[in-house]
Scaffold this motif. Sequence first.
Motif, PDB file in Angstrom:
ATOM      1  N   GLN A   1      -1.178  -2.012   4.972  1.00 23.84           N
ATOM      2  CA  GLN A   1      -1.062  -0.910   4.023  1.00 23.84           C
ATOM      3  C   GLN A   1       0.434  -0.664   3.832  1.00 23.84           C
ATOM      4  O   GLN A   1       1.111  -0.211   4.750  1.00 23.84           O
ATOM      5  CB  GLN A   1      -1.776   0.344   4.555  1.00 23.84           C
ATOM      6  CG  GLN A   1      -3.266   0.110   4.856  1.00 23.84           C
ATOM      7  CD  GLN A   1      -3.985   1.328   5.426  1.00 23.84           C
ATOM      8  OE1 GLN A   1      -4.734   1.985   4.735  1.00 23.84           O
ATOM      9  NE2 GLN A   1      -3.737   1.643   6.687  1.00 23.84           N
TER      10      GLN A   1
ATOM     11  N   VAL B   1       4.073   0.786   2.258  1.00 24.66           N
ATOM     12  CA  VAL B   1       4.651   2.055   1.806  1.00 24.66           C
ATOM     13  C   VAL B   1       5.825   1.733   0.881  1.00 24.66           C
ATOM     14  O   VAL B   1       6.583   0.798   1.128  1.00 24.66           O
ATOM     15  CB  VAL B   1       5.092   2.934   3.006  1.00 24.66           C
ATOM     16  CG1 VAL B   1       6.171   2.282   3.846  1.00 24.66           C
ATOM     17  CG2 VAL B   1       5.532   4.315   2.537  1.00 24.66           C
TER      18      VAL B   1
ATOM     19  N   VAL C   1      -5.405   4.953   4.670  1.00 22.80           N
ATOM     20  CA  VAL C   1      -4.614   5.860   3.841  1.00 22.80           C
ATOM     21  C   VAL C   1      -5.485   6.907   3.133  1.00 22.80           C
ATOM     22  O   VAL C   1      -5.152   8.091   3.121  1.00 22.80           O
ATOM     23  CB  VAL C   1      -3.696   5.065   2.874  1.00 22.80           C
ATOM     24  CG1 VAL C   1      -4.479   4.208   1.914  1.00 22.80           C
ATOM     25  CG2 VAL C   1      -2.763   5.991   2.119  1.00 22.80           C
TER      26      VAL C   1
ATOM     27  N   THR D   1       0.534   7.588   3.103  1.00 21.19           N
ATOM     28  CA  THR D   1       0.962   6.209   2.868  1.00 21.19           C
ATOM     29  C   THR D   1       1.916   5.747   3.968  1.00 21.19           C
ATOM     30  O   THR D   1       1.821   4.626   4.468  1.00 21.19           O
ATOM     31  CB  THR D   1       1.671   6.119   1.495  1.00 21.19           C
ATOM     32  OG1 THR D   1       0.882   6.802   0.538  1.00 21.19           O
ATOM     33  CG2 THR D   1       1.843   4.693   1.054  1.00 21.19           C
TER      34      THR D   1
END
Length: 202
Positions: free
Chosen positions: A111, A113, A152, A190
């Motif tokens: 994930q 950012v 998230v 995030t």
Amino acid sequence: MAQASSLGQTITVTGLTLLLAACSPATPSTNLAEAIQSCAACHGENGVPTDPTMPVIWGQNRGYLLNQLHDFKIGHRKNEIMASIVEPLSRTDMEALATHFAQQKWPAIDQAVDAKSEQVAINIIDTKQCTACHHDRFQGDTIRPRLAGQTVDYLLKTMQDFRSHERGTSLAMSSLLRDESDEDLKSLATYMASKKDAIAQK
Ligand code: HEC
Ligand code: HEC
């Protein structure tokens, strides 16, 4: 003779069946294995949730997991899905589930950012001192959850729930997030979701 011996076997088998049936409530392992399997439908076969709105529970801190199951059970934390899941579980079942999931390896989920969200998040985290409780790598501790690498969408939703008091399990969390905008919460979610290096404390 043949008849007598086959009758003898039937009696033995029936006796054993009855014995097993009588034992099953006292052998939680079968029920526990089934319960663990049922969690996978949402929390994932290998720890990666089936949907980003579902939290990671593999490798989460044991005391925190147990608190949540208990809070769902008594309705202190409100969620229809989880309420129906914990409804038939005893304290012992919940302890066994918390122990089991805490022992699993936290799954690595990619994930990313972006730079802007990262900056916004770091500013809020410094001001609000989130790491005072969640610790320097967001690994949490006995009663504070690990946040690093959590999904998230789940992080965003649960912070919104704290803000609105829909999740009323922590006054500290609700008041810390009271004035944060959705944009700010999205940046926080995030950023924390992108962290991978936390070592969970059981
Ligand atoms: C049908 C889907 C579904 C199943 C099956 C399910 N869960 Fe959940 N679980 C959820 C959802 C959705 C949430 C988030 C609830 C919320 O937003 O408050 C959740 C939250 C949790 C949490 C809180 C996590 C956190 O970070 O606060 C724990 C602990 C948990 N589940 C354990 C379990 C266990 C143990 C099982 C199996 C016995 C299970 N769940 C089965 C959907 C499911
Ligand atoms: C005073 C200690 C404390 C501080 C400071 C703190 N937290 Fe928490 N946080 C907690 C506790 C305790 C819980 C668990 C509440 C519960 O049992 O439901 C929690 C839960 C959470 C959760 C839910 C995780 C999950 O798996 O459901 C998120 C997200 C979170 N905190 C983010 C933050 C952020 C972001 C900050 C800084 C703005 C912060 N926390 C600051 C104590 C704190």
